[in-house]
Design a protein around this motif. Structure first.
Motif, short mmCIF file in Angstrom:
data_model
loop_
_atom_site.label_atom_id
_atom_site.label_comp_id
_atom_site.label_asym_id
_atom_site.label_seq_id
_atom_site.Cartn_x
_atom_site.Cartn_y
_atom_site.Cartn_z
N ASP A 179 27.54 54.76 -20.75
CA ASP A 179 26.97 55.89 -21.48
C ASP A 179 25.68 56.37 -20.81
OD1 ASP A 179 29.04 55.90 -23.24
OD2 ASP A 179 27.99 54.89 -24.87
N TRP A 180 24.92 55.45 -20.23
CA TRP A 180 23.72 55.84 -19.47
C TRP A 180 24.10 56.67 -18.26
CZ3 TRP A 180 21.57 55.50 -14.67
CH2 TRP A 180 20.19 55.66 -14.55
N LEU A 181 25.11 56.20 -17.50
CA LEU A 181 25.52 56.92 -16.30
C LEU A 181 25.92 58.35 -16.61
CD1 LEU A 181 27.64 54.25 -14.37
CD2 LEU A 181 25.44 55.23 -13.66
N TYR A 182 26.75 58.51 -17.63
CA TYR A 182 27.18 59.85 -18.01
C TYR A 182 26.02 60.65 -18.60
CZ TYR A 182 32.22 59.02 -17.48
OH TYR A 182 33.47 58.78 -16.98
N GLY A 183 25.37 60.06 -19.59
CA GLY A 183 24.37 60.80 -20.35
C GLY A 183 23.17 61.21 -19.54
N VAL A 184 22.57 60.27 -18.80
CA VAL A 184 21.34 60.59 -18.08
C VAL A 184 21.62 61.50 -16.88
CG1 VAL A 184 19.44 59.59 -16.75
CG2 VAL A 184 20.18 58.50 -18.86
N ASN A 185 22.61 61.17 -16.09
CA ASN A 185 22.91 61.99 -14.90
C ASN A 185 23.38 63.39 -15.27
OD1 ASN A 185 22.67 60.42 -12.25
ND2 ASN A 185 23.78 58.95 -13.52
N LEU A 186 24.35 63.47 -16.17
CA LEU A 186 24.95 64.78 -16.45
C LEU A 186 24.09 65.63 -17.37
CD1 LEU A 186 28.74 63.87 -16.68
CD2 LEU A 186 27.34 64.47 -14.69
N THR A 187 23.28 65.01 -18.23
CA THR A 187 22.35 65.80 -19.04
C THR A 187 21.33 66.48 -18.14
OG1 THR A 187 22.60 64.48 -21.05
CG2 THR A 187 20.52 65.66 -20.79
N ARG A 188 20.79 65.73 -17.18
CA ARG A 188 19.82 66.33 -16.25
C ARG A 188 20.48 67.41 -15.39
NH1 ARG A 188 15.14 62.33 -14.12
NH2 ARG A 188 14.74 61.18 -16.05
N LYS A 193 20.94 73.05 -14.20
CA LYS A 193 21.82 74.17 -13.85
C LYS A 193 21.68 75.33 -14.84
CE LYS A 193 25.24 73.91 -11.29
NZ LYS A 193 25.49 74.40 -9.91
N SER A 194 21.49 74.99 -16.12
CA SER A 194 21.52 76.03 -17.17
C SER A 194 20.15 76.59 -17.53
CB SER A 194 22.17 75.47 -18.43
OG SER A 194 21.32 74.51 -19.04
N GLY A 195 19.11 75.77 -17.35
CA GLY A 195 17.79 76.21 -17.79
C GLY A 195 17.52 75.90 -19.24
N SER A 196 18.48 75.27 -19.93
CA SER A 196 18.32 74.84 -21.32
C SER A 196 18.70 73.37 -21.41
CB SER A 196 19.23 75.65 -22.26
OG SER A 196 18.95 77.02 -22.18
N LEU A 197 18.07 72.66 -22.35
CA LEU A 197 18.43 71.26 -22.54
C LEU A 197 19.85 71.17 -23.08
CD1 LEU A 197 17.78 68.25 -22.62
CD2 LEU A 197 16.84 68.58 -24.92
N LEU A 198 20.74 70.57 -22.30
CA LEU A 198 22.12 70.36 -22.71
C LEU A 198 22.39 68.86 -22.75
CD1 LEU A 198 24.07 73.08 -20.68
CD2 LEU A 198 23.26 73.19 -23.04
N ARG A 199 22.68 68.34 -23.95
CA ARG A 199 22.93 66.91 -24.09
C ARG A 199 24.39 66.63 -23.75
NH1 ARG A 199 18.33 65.22 -26.62
NH2 ARG A 199 17.32 66.76 -27.97
N VAL A 200 24.60 65.96 -22.64
CA VAL A 200 25.95 65.65 -22.19
C VAL A 200 26.18 64.16 -22.37
CG1 VAL A 200 27.59 65.78 -20.29
CG2 VAL A 200 25.78 67.50 -20.49
N GLY A 201 27.22 63.82 -23.11
CA GLY A 201 27.53 62.41 -23.33
C GLY A 201 29.02 62.18 -23.32
N ARG A 202 29.40 60.94 -23.11
CA ARG A 202 30.81 60.57 -23.00
C ARG A 202 31.59 60.89 -24.27
NH1 ARG A 202 33.67 55.92 -24.21
NH2 ARG A 202 31.80 55.04 -25.12
N VAL A 203 30.94 60.84 -25.43
CA VAL A 203 31.64 61.06 -26.69
C VAL A 203 31.20 62.36 -27.37
CG1 VAL A 203 32.15 60.09 -28.97
CG2 VAL A 203 31.91 58.57 -27.00
N ILE A 204 29.91 62.70 -27.27
CA ILE A 204 29.43 63.90 -27.97
C ILE A 204 30.13 65.16 -27.49
CG2 ILE A 204 27.45 64.34 -26.44
CD1 ILE A 204 25.87 65.22 -28.90
N VAL A 205 30.39 65.24 -26.18
CA VAL A 205 31.00 66.47 -25.65
C VAL A 205 32.44 66.66 -26.14
CG1 VAL A 205 31.75 67.66 -23.55
CG2 VAL A 205 29.47 66.68 -23.67
#
Length: 704
Positions: A179-188, A193-205
């Motif tokens: 969950d750290w690998l997905y969440g931290v890397n892909l959220t950043r 890329k978007s200019g807005s905080l996008l919370r990306v997670g293995r389950v939330i998405v």
């Protein structure tokens, strides 16, 4: 001396109640050969990216692509930081120092992990011991199915070795790392890329995507009108409604009317009447999600609210461990159930012990049995109104399952034949003796059928009625929960589950890891999606919010494929870790490979390229004023917009992302490459085209 480390202070108090009188010390309790201390849930969290890949000096304090992706060779934990993340939280540091001191006391020879009875509780306390203990000592595990003093006292007599829970801990650590690998890397990545905080997670998405897809289906639904043949004439003073399976297009009204006339001319007769006495089985005991379904449907109680109440009742000793995915009891719990049944009998309930495979089935229990009341039954004044609703729901289901009085009913099936054209089957259920149903009001409602006899003529008046196809329904607490438990199961089949139905498929999906999230995590993840502004919950209906639409559409644009297929594959890997079939490192490697794929530079031609670059990236000079053109949230725009410059090109045109490489071509030469994959809104057809500059605007050019 035995040191017990509880996951939280409330659990420490309940353990102390099972031991007896204990003296209060600073951060721990002492007495009768025991020391009890506690964590505050997670004392440790995984270090952030900068602990592994420091950001360059020019980006200090800011997220940057220059230290992404981050795939640690070894994950590091640190004491949880304060809200400002400037340093470790002072209260957490103090409590950990107490734990550290107690672990290393010379008179302590045994340390007991008393985390909650799940994978999260397992690693919370393991991390405390791992960071605190300086010398080797005996490590034990206290596993509590409920928190009553009697259960605590019994469990302390039969402590398991901590080594028996290695696979559970391995799954917990693997889940945390992945969950750290997905969440931290892909959220950043998505945020940069978007200019807005996008919370990306293995389950939330995938949860947000499910609600997004459903709401888009509803929004884009075009109702189809058709004609159905319906008769609702009375026979013997009772309305008999018959709806034909035939459907006609509106333009075929004449044919529909002719068919209706033919039906009416043929007449109708009762072909058969079947009546059969049946004994109805009560519903199964509750898993967490099934209980939340009922509470959401009946009381419009959100999952976060219901879980908080259920957890509170567990901590007060009134309910068994709540985060269970099973509706069955372990065979080893039969004596325990006999005691609870005895407590119910003393209150006047007609219950008796039943040794049935429909209740006790070890093959359908992964870690925890179904939710039940304990022998400690509260008085009404001890509970709030909401607590009473939750407790009564669990209690009523329990006494219904063990009710001594059967529920009997008469099932009726009437077949009405309309000439040789069509047969209509009417089904109903009449309760003869309520039995367990008087305790459990979530039971099936009676359907009253007309009193008809075999051979009797039925009056009919068929005529065409206009009907519309219905759009999909929004997800509710219940239907979303059913979807998350098995996202590959037909929704209608999940909704039509009956008491006697075979649930082998459902449990197979859970044990294989197909579910999205777990009973322990789903509620928190859905709550996080609500707090992030991605989804809304109104009563018990979920809908997508603009923030959720932006999240899903942005991830699609950035090529981040986070869906039920990918999440379920990782879920299956985690279950293999739990069963000892895969190492922690093996499961983490799978996730690392998925994350790395997002960051791989794809050498696509300008015709195929969809990479829109980073927010704030300069892509060329403005053709109108010469100032830099910058990639914004929704468009590439001139940085001189405050001075009145209007140059702007959308990042997405006709459903097609316009890449940075094509924008650079446009600004340098006045034309892009031929871009493939535009979608016509009117005709819903794909087309290819060049974009060229004309009077400072990007227009389609089909000439080449």
């Amino acid at each position: 001396m035995v040191l017990i480390i509880a996951e939280k202070p409330s659990l420490a108090r309940n353990i102390a109640a099972g031991i007896g009188q204990m003296a209060r010390r600073d951060g721990y309790l002492e007495g009768d050969g025991y020391l009890i201390t506690w964590a505050f849930g997670h004392l440790f969290s995984l270090a952030d990216i900068e602990a592994y890949n420091p950001a360059p000096a020019h980006a200090a304090g800011h997220w940057t692509m220059e230290n992404l992706p981050c795939i640690p060779r070894e994950f590091r934990f640190e004491l949880r930081r304060d809200k400002d993340k400037k340093g470790p939280d002072a209260g957490i540091v103090k409590q950990f120092r107490i734990i550290e001191s107690l672990c290393n006391r010379p008179d302590v020879d045994t340390i007991v992990n008393a985390g909650d009875a799940d994978r999260e509780g397992e690693i919370i306390v393991r991390l405390c011991i791992r960071h605190a203990l300086k010398t080797k000592k005996a490590l034990k595990r206290l596993w509590l199915p409920d928190q009553t003093p009697e259960t605590v006292a019994e469990a302390l007599k039969s402590l398991g070795d901590e080594s028996e829970y290695e696979n559970l801990a391995s799954e917990g650590f693997a889940r945390t790392y992945i969950d750290w690998l997905y969440g931290v890397n892909l959220t950043r990545y998505a945020t940069l890329k978007s200019g807005s905080l996008l919370r990306v997670g293995r389950v939330i998405v995938p949860i947000v995507r499910a609600i997004y897809d459903r709401d888009m289906s509803i929004r884009n639904f075009v109702p189809g009108k058709y004609l159905a043949l319906v008769s609702a004439a009375e026979t013997n003073g009772e309305r008999v409604e018959l709806v034909s399976k035939l459907k006609f297009d509106e333009k075929d009204r004449a044919k529909a009317e002719q068919t209706a006339a033919a039906y009416n001319a043929a007449g109708a007769m009762v072909k058969s009447v079947k009546r059969k006495k049946d004994t109805l089985a009560p519903g199964k005991l509750y898993s967490l999600s099934k209980l939340q379904n009922v509470l959401g449907r009946k009381y419009k109680m959100s999952m976060s609210d219901s879980l908080a109440i259920i957890q509170g009742l567990y901590e007060k000793g009134y309910l068994t461990y709540p985060r269970t995915n099973s509706e069955y009891l372990a065979t080893a719990e039969k004596d325990k159930m006999r005691r609870i049944i005895g407590a119910c009998k003393n209150l006047g309930y007609a219950v008796c012990f039943k040794d049935s495979k429909k209740i006790f089935d070890d093959s359908k229990i992964e870690s925890h049995s179904a939710l039940t009341p304990t022998y400690k039954i509260p008085k009404k004044e001890d509970l709030s109104d909401r607590e009473s609703q939750v407790y009564a729901t669990v209690f009523r289901r329990f006494v219904a399952v063990f009710c001594a009085e059967p529920c009997t009913a008469e099932r009726t099936e009437i077949t009405v034949a309309v000439g040789e054209y069509e047969e209509f089957v009417l089904k109903g259920l009449v309760i003869i003796d309520r039995g367990w149903m008087k305790y459990d009001d979530s039971a099936q409602k009676d359907k009253v059928l007309p009193k008809l006899s075999k051979g009797e003529t039925v009056n009919i008046d068929f005529s065409p009625r206009e009907k519309e196809t219905a759009p999909p329904k929004h997800y509710t607490i219940e239907t979303l929960n059913n979807y998350l438990k098995n996202p590959f199961r037909d929704e209608k089949a999940a909704a039509e589950d009956t008491v006697g139905s075979d649930d082998a498929e459902e449990y197979k999906a859970v044990f294989e890891g197909l579910e999205l999230g777990t009973e322990a995590t789903r509620t928190g993840i859905i709550d996080n999606a609500k707090k992030s502004g991605y989804i809304a919950l109104n009563k018990d209906v979920y809908t997508i919010l603009p923030g959720g639409e932006y999240l899903i559409e942005s991830l699609d644009k950035f090529g981040i494929r986070m869906d039920k297929f990918r999440t379920s594959e990782m879920g299956k890997a985690l279950k293999k870790v739990f069963r000892g079939e895969m190492s922690v490192e093996g499961s983490v490697a799978l996730a690392a490979e998925e994350v790395m794929a997002v960051f791989e530079k794809k050498n696509l031609s300008p015709e195929e390229d969809t990479d829109i670059g980073l927010y704030g990236e300069e892509v060329g000079s403005c053709p109108l004023c010469g100032k830099p053109v910058v990639r914004g949230k929704f468009s590439y725009g001139c940085s001189g917009y405050k001075d009145g410059c209007t140059f702007r090109v959308n990042t997405v045109i006709c459903g097609r992302a316009i890449s940075v490489s094509n924008i650079r071509l446009l600004l340098q030469s006045g034309r892009t490459a031929k871009i493939k994959g535009f979608i016509s809104k009117k005709k819903d057809q794909r087309f290819d085209a060049v974009l060229r500059l004309e009077a400072g605007k990007a227009v389609f050019d089909f000439s080449s």
